[in-house]
Scaffold this motif. Structure first.
Motif, short mmCIF file in Angstrom:
data_model
loop_
_atom_site.label_atom_id
_atom_site.label_comp_id
_atom_site.label_asym_id
_atom_site.label_seq_id
_atom_site.Cartn_x
_atom_site.Cartn_y
_atom_site.Cartn_z
N UNK A 143 0.83 -1.20 0.00
CA UNK A 143 0.00 0.00 0.00
C UNK A 143 0.87 1.25 0.00
N UNK A 144 1.93 1.24 0.78
CA UNK A 144 2.83 2.39 0.81
C UNK A 144 3.49 2.60 -0.55
N UNK A 145 3.83 1.51 -1.22
CA UNK A 145 4.43 1.61 -2.55
C UNK A 145 3.44 2.22 -3.54
N UNK A 146 2.20 1.79 -3.45
CA UNK A 146 1.17 2.36 -4.34
C UNK A 146 1.02 3.85 -4.10
N UNK A 191 4.49 10.37 -4.48
CA UNK A 191 5.90 10.58 -4.22
C UNK A 191 6.18 10.65 -2.73
N UNK A 192 7.37 11.07 -2.38
CA UNK A 192 7.75 11.12 -0.97
C UNK A 192 7.03 12.23 -0.22
N UNK A 193 6.23 13.02 -0.91
CA UNK A 193 5.42 14.04 -0.23
C UNK A 193 4.44 13.39 0.75
N UNK A 194 4.13 12.12 0.53
CA UNK A 194 3.19 11.45 1.43
C UNK A 194 3.78 11.29 2.82
N UNK A 195 5.10 11.40 2.94
CA UNK A 195 5.75 11.26 4.24
C UNK A 195 5.66 12.53 5.07
N UNK A 196 5.24 13.62 4.44
CA UNK A 196 5.13 14.89 5.15
C UNK A 196 3.76 15.04 5.79
N UNK A 197 3.68 15.91 6.79
CA UNK A 197 2.48 16.01 7.62
C UNK A 197 1.35 16.80 7.03
N UNK A 198 0.98 16.55 5.80
CA UNK A 198 -0.17 17.22 5.21
C UNK A 198 -0.78 16.32 4.14
#
Length: 479
Positions: free
Chosen positions: A255-258, A264-271
């Motif tokens: 799921x994280x890969x999808x 992109x790596x923006x999903x790791x940020x708090x928004x």
């Protein structure tokens, strides 16, 4: 060399490290899954969950067969019978390596330790992989070298681990030869067929292709609104993937890969919704992490151990009213009736009904924990236990005992138009909207076929605070 892959709560043919490694490194590969009726009964698993598990198992058998791997489905009574059965299989079939994914609950860890030790006596190697969580539980400790007890610092380190080890897809290699075990069971009425409940195949499909569509639909649409809509049960803002995570039909890193592909790596940020949903996957890891480091949680014990001595009430009539959705609090009753009818409950509603059981009725959180497991299609011991202990203020990150959900205001906030309520409480269809969450205040309330509140909110809250306060005072004096 021949390899045996032991499937458990990881019912998928992709994003499966034991299977991928076995296929890449062995000339012959076969697989096994054990049906354990007595163990499932002991755990009190919901029939609807077992139905999904069995349907998924049969789909997986076909999916693996298409790739050249035979999945053998065998029945034993419980976990205790598995070590000797695996020893016999490996000896008879000249298996040199057993591969499996780690499970972190205490019974499962003890079972796997016995398997590893027994096979080692026969010179058989057991390879253990860690696909169950996004980050392995033994990889995260605080600066003092101790396990985290609070989610936020755990999550910060969890994100750091994820940044350094972003998920990537695993290519499939062709299998040269596979084995079919002679004791394989598939058509016995006493094994797999009795768990088939004719559940909603459209709502909860078991085929990988349908699950892929479900994932894609959520990540291309609903996830963008997830942060705003996830608390509103009438909006269908959740992913609906928790049943598949609970049986391992999908891997969390998959799921994280999808999400990485889309955001992109923006999903790791708090928004953004993707990050908020990623945080929910971290909560799933966290509850397994806690089980791993604090195994007393697997023994019906409180994380905050002093609360093992807390004196809960034991009124079974109140509990029955809660179970049946007859408490007189509409949001609680609608949620419970939905659970009983469908095997599913929205996460916000789980918090509301759990708070009501523990903080209004002062009933044992363990009763609610067991009832949820007996009904939920996504019943997951670690997450269920963690959620109930949080609601009862006896677990990790527990809300202070004096913070108690008001079920009426929760209903008004998260189902303001009563859209969800009226799906499950048709007896309230004549009630004006402004009174839907407090029908007893409507002038014609006596004409409704709906119970009055079984407890009065302010009085119940006061009693709960008093009971907790007295307990803490006594405990402080005793120590």
């Amino acid at each position: 060399m021949s390899a045996l892959v032991w499937f458990r709560s990881d019912l998928r043919g992709v994003w499966h490290s034991p299977l991928t490694y076995a296929v890449a490194n062995h000339q012959t590969v076969t697989a096994v899954f054990f049906i354990t009726p007595q163990q499932w009964q002991h755990y009190g698993l919901a029939p609807i969950k077992l139905d999904l598990l069995v349907r998924r198992l049969l789909q997986l058998k076909q999916e693996l067969a298409d790739k050249g791997v035979c999945l053998n489905i065998m029945q034993v009574a419980d976990f205790a019978a598995i070590p000797e059965k695996l020893k016999a299989i490996c000896t008879e079939q000249r298996i040199t390596h057993l591969y499996l994914n780690a499970e972190y609950e205490l019974d499962e860890r003890r079972r796997d330790q016995k398997v590893k030790a027994l096979l080692a006596e026969q010179g058989i190697v057991t390879g253990i992989f860690h696909d169950t969580c996004m980050v392995r539980p033994d990889q995260q400790l605080n600066k003092e070298g101790k396990p985290y007890k609070v989610f936020t610092p755990y999550f910060n380190q969890w994100l750091a681990h994820l940044r350094n080890d972003l998920p990537h897809s695993q290519p499939w290699q062709a299998v040269q030869l596979t084995l079919s075990l002679p004791e394989a069971l598939l058509d016995s009425d006493n094994s797999i067929q009795r768990y088939m409940q004719n559940a909603d195949e459209m709502g909860w499909p078991a085929a990988s292709s349908a699950l892929d569509e479900k994932i894609d639909d959520f990540l291309t649409d609903a996830v963008s609104r997830y942060a705003q809509s996830r608390d509103f049960p009438a909006q269908h803002g959740s992913s609906g993937l928790s049943p598949y995570l609970s049986i391992g039909a999908v891997a969390p890193r998959q799921l994280a890969h999808s999400m990485l592909i889309r955001f992109g790596e923006a999903m790791l940020d708090g928004s953004g919704g993707a990050h908020v949903w990623l945080r929910e996957l971290a909560w799933r890891d966290f509850y397994r992490y806690v089980m791993f480091h604090f195994p007393h949680l697997c023994m019906h014990r409180c994380f905050i151990e002093k609360y093992d001595a807390f004196n809960w009430c034991d009124d079974r009539n109140l509990f029955d009213a809660w179970c049946q959705g007859q408490t007189g609090y509409p949001i609680v009753d609608a949620a419970m009736r939905c659970l009983n009818a469908t095997g599913w409950m929205h996460n916000r509603l789980r918090m509301i009904v759990a708070s009501f059981l523990c903080k209004h009725l002062l009933l044992p959180w363990r009763w609610g924990e067991e009832y949820f497991m007996s009904r939920l299609i996504d019943g997951d011991f670690a997450s269920n236990n963690g959620g109930w202990q949080w609601s009862a203020s006896v677990g990790t990150d527990a809300a202070p005992y004096f913070r108690i959900f008001n079920p009426t205001t929760q209903g008004q906030r998260y189902d303001p138009d009563g859209e969800f309520l009226l799906q499950w409480l048709p007896e309230l269809k004549t009630v004006p909207k402004k009174h839907l969450h407090e029908p007893q205040k409507w002038q014609a309330a006596s004409s409704l076929n709906y119970p009055p509140p079984i407890v009065e909110h302010k009085q119940a809250v006061s009693s709960t605070k008093e009971r907790f306060g007295q307990f803490l005072d006594m405990h402080k004096k005793a120590t």
